[in-house]
Design an enzyme around this catalytic site. Sequence first.
Site, PDB file in Angstrom:
ATOM      1  N   GLY A  31      -7.156   3.748  11.327  1.00  0.00           N
ATOM      2  CA  GLY A  31      -7.831   2.430  10.937  1.00  0.00           C
ATOM      3  C   GLY A  31      -7.934   1.956   9.586  1.00  0.00           C
ATOM      4  N   THR A  32      -7.308   2.738   8.518  1.00  0.00           N
ATOM      5  CA  THR A  32      -7.596   2.584   7.381  1.00  0.00           C
ATOM      6  C   THR A  32      -6.801   1.195   6.838  1.00  0.00           C
ATOM      7  OG1 THR A  32      -5.185   3.846   6.907  1.00  0.00           O
ATOM      8  CG2 THR A  32      -7.126   4.956   6.576  1.00  0.00           C
ATOM      9  N   GLY A  33      -5.642   0.771   7.454  1.00  0.00           N
ATOM     10  CA  GLY A  33      -4.969  -0.526   7.085  1.00  0.00           C
ATOM     11  C   GLY A  33      -5.960  -1.755   7.542  1.00  0.00           C
ATOM     12  N   CYS A  34      -6.304  -1.564   8.809  1.00  0.00           N
ATOM     13  CA  CYS A  34      -7.434  -2.644   9.187  1.00  0.00           C
ATOM     14  C   CYS A  34      -8.470  -2.812   8.312  1.00  0.00           C
ATOM     15  CB  CYS A  34      -7.734  -2.425  10.819  1.00  0.00           C
ATOM     16  SG  CYS A  34      -6.527  -2.018  11.727  1.00  0.00           S
ATOM     17  N   LYS A  50       0.994  -1.075   0.039  1.00  0.00           N
ATOM     18  CA  LYS A  50       0.135   0.035   0.184  1.00  0.00           C
ATOM     19  C   LYS A  50       0.707   1.367  -0.064  1.00  0.00           C
ATOM     20  CE  LYS A  50      -1.769  -1.448   3.560  1.00  0.00           C
ATOM     21  NZ  LYS A  50      -2.431  -1.774   5.058  1.00  0.00           N
ATOM     22  N   THR A  97      -7.591   9.102   9.121  1.00  0.00           N
ATOM     23  CA  THR A  97      -7.193   7.978   8.596  1.00  0.00           C
ATOM     24  C   THR A  97      -6.897   6.851   9.545  1.00  0.00           C
ATOM     25  OG1 THR A  97      -4.713   8.794   8.707  1.00  0.00           O
ATOM     26  CG2 THR A  97      -6.305   9.065   6.574  1.00  0.00           C
TER      27      THR A  97
END
Length: 473
Positions: A411-414, A378, A409
Site C-alpha cells: 500500500g505504499t503507492g496508494c 518514485k 510495504t
Amino acid sequence: MIEGLYLILDTDVPDLEQRLKAALRGGTRIVQYRDKNRPPEQQRQLAIQLRQLCHEAGALFIINDHPQLALDCEADGVHLGQGDLSVNKARQLLGPERLIGISTRTVEEALKAEAQGADYIGLGSMYPTSSKDDAVLVGVERLHLVRKAVRIPLVAIGGITRDRAGELIDAGADSLAVISAVFRADDPALAAREFSLQFNRRKPFPRGRVLSIAGSDSGGGAGIQADLKTTTLLGGYGACAITALTAQNTLGVRGIHPAPADFVVEQISAVLEDIGADTLKTGMLFSPEIVSAVADAIRQYTLPAVVDPVMVAKGGATLLEQAAVEAVRERLLPETYLLTPNLPEAETLCGLAVRNVDEMERAAQRLHEMGARHVLVKGGHLEGEALDVLLADGEIHHLRAPRIDTRNTHGTGCTYAAAIATFLAQGLPLGEAVGAGKKFITRAIETAIPLGSGHGPVNHWQAAWDRHLEHRP
C-alpha cells in the site's frame, strides 16, 4: 463577503469571456473589471455581460475606479485608488448596499479607510510585479501589521503566485488578487483552483475533501482502505468510488470482481453533486471504460487529480487490463494534475527504460509531454536511498529519504498518493504537498508493524500522529 480568489481582469486578451468562465469554474469568488481602453458605452455593455457571468457562478463583480459605471451596470461594488473619489462620496453615490474597497500601502491608510466606512482594503504590492511599473513594494511583514490594525477584510495584491499564496493567507489575507497567474495561464480553471484550494488551510478539521476512485483491498493495506485511512488520519474528509472488489491479503490477490463502468460513474456523480471534492485521487481503475469515465469526471468538475497508475499488485496480479493502459495514455494523462508512477509503471506508460536517476528524469519529461501536468517518478525499485524525481512547472526536484529494510510495504503507492491529494486539498501548494507526502510515507514504512505472513501494510496511524505532533500549535 470578500474572501477567496480575487481576479483582476486582463481585458486585452481576445478570449476574455471564455477565460473568465474557466476561472469561475476554478473557484474565483470576486472579479474586478478594470478597463482603460474601451469607450465608456462599450465598457458599460461589456461590464453588464461580465457581471451576469459572475452572478451565474455565485461570484461578486467589482468595478475599478468608476462608481458611476458600477451603478450603471449594477455591479456589486467599486474598488478605489488613493487618488480616486473618497469613500464617503462613493458611498453617497452607490448607497449602503454596494461594496467599496480601497487600495492602501500603510497601516495609517488602512485605518483611515476603515474609519471612513470602506468594506475592504487592498494592500500591495506584496511582491515585485510586472503589471504596474510604479508599484511600491509593501511585503508580508506590512501585511501582518495591517491585519492586526483593522477588522475589515484584507485583499493582498501584487506579484502573487501559487507558491507564495500560502504565506499571505497565513499572514492574514482574506483574499488574494491576481491577474496573469490565472488569466494568462494555459488552463485558467486549474490555475484558479490551485489558488482557491489554499484558502482551505484556514478551515477547521476535517478540512480538505478527497474523492478516491480505486479498488477495494479486503486486507485493508492498499486501495480504497489505505486511501480513506490516510485522508482521515491526516484530518481530511475522504469519499470514494469503488472500481473493483478484490479478495486479497498480505500474500497476494485471490480474485478480482470489477464494477461496471456506469456504476463507477454513478458513484462519482453521487459524491460530487452533493458533498463535492477538492481533489481527486485514482488508484486501480482496471478497465478502459472506467479509465475513460474517470477522465471525463476530472474534466467536468475541474478537479486537480493525483493519478497513481496502479498496474500490478505486490504479489504479481494484474490490476489494469492491457487495453486500459492505452486509455490511460490517451484519455487520463491529459487530465492528470500529478502522475505518480513507480519505475515499472513509468516504463510501461512512456516506453523508455527507467533504471537510474537520469532515466527517471527523462521518463518524467516524456510523461509530461504526453499530457501529465506534473510527474512524480518514485524510485522505490532502485538500490540505495529512496529517491523520487518530481517534475513540476518545468523544473526537476529530487526527494530523498533513507531506504528502510522491511517487507512491510503493502500500500505504499496508494498511501503516498492519497497523502499528497489530502495535503493539496488542505491548502498546501504542489511542492509542499509532495514533500509532506514523502515524509509521511517514509515514516509510515519506518514504523510498520508486521501483520500477516507476506508484505504487511504500512503504519498510517503512527505517521499521521507524528505529523500532528510536529504541527500542533
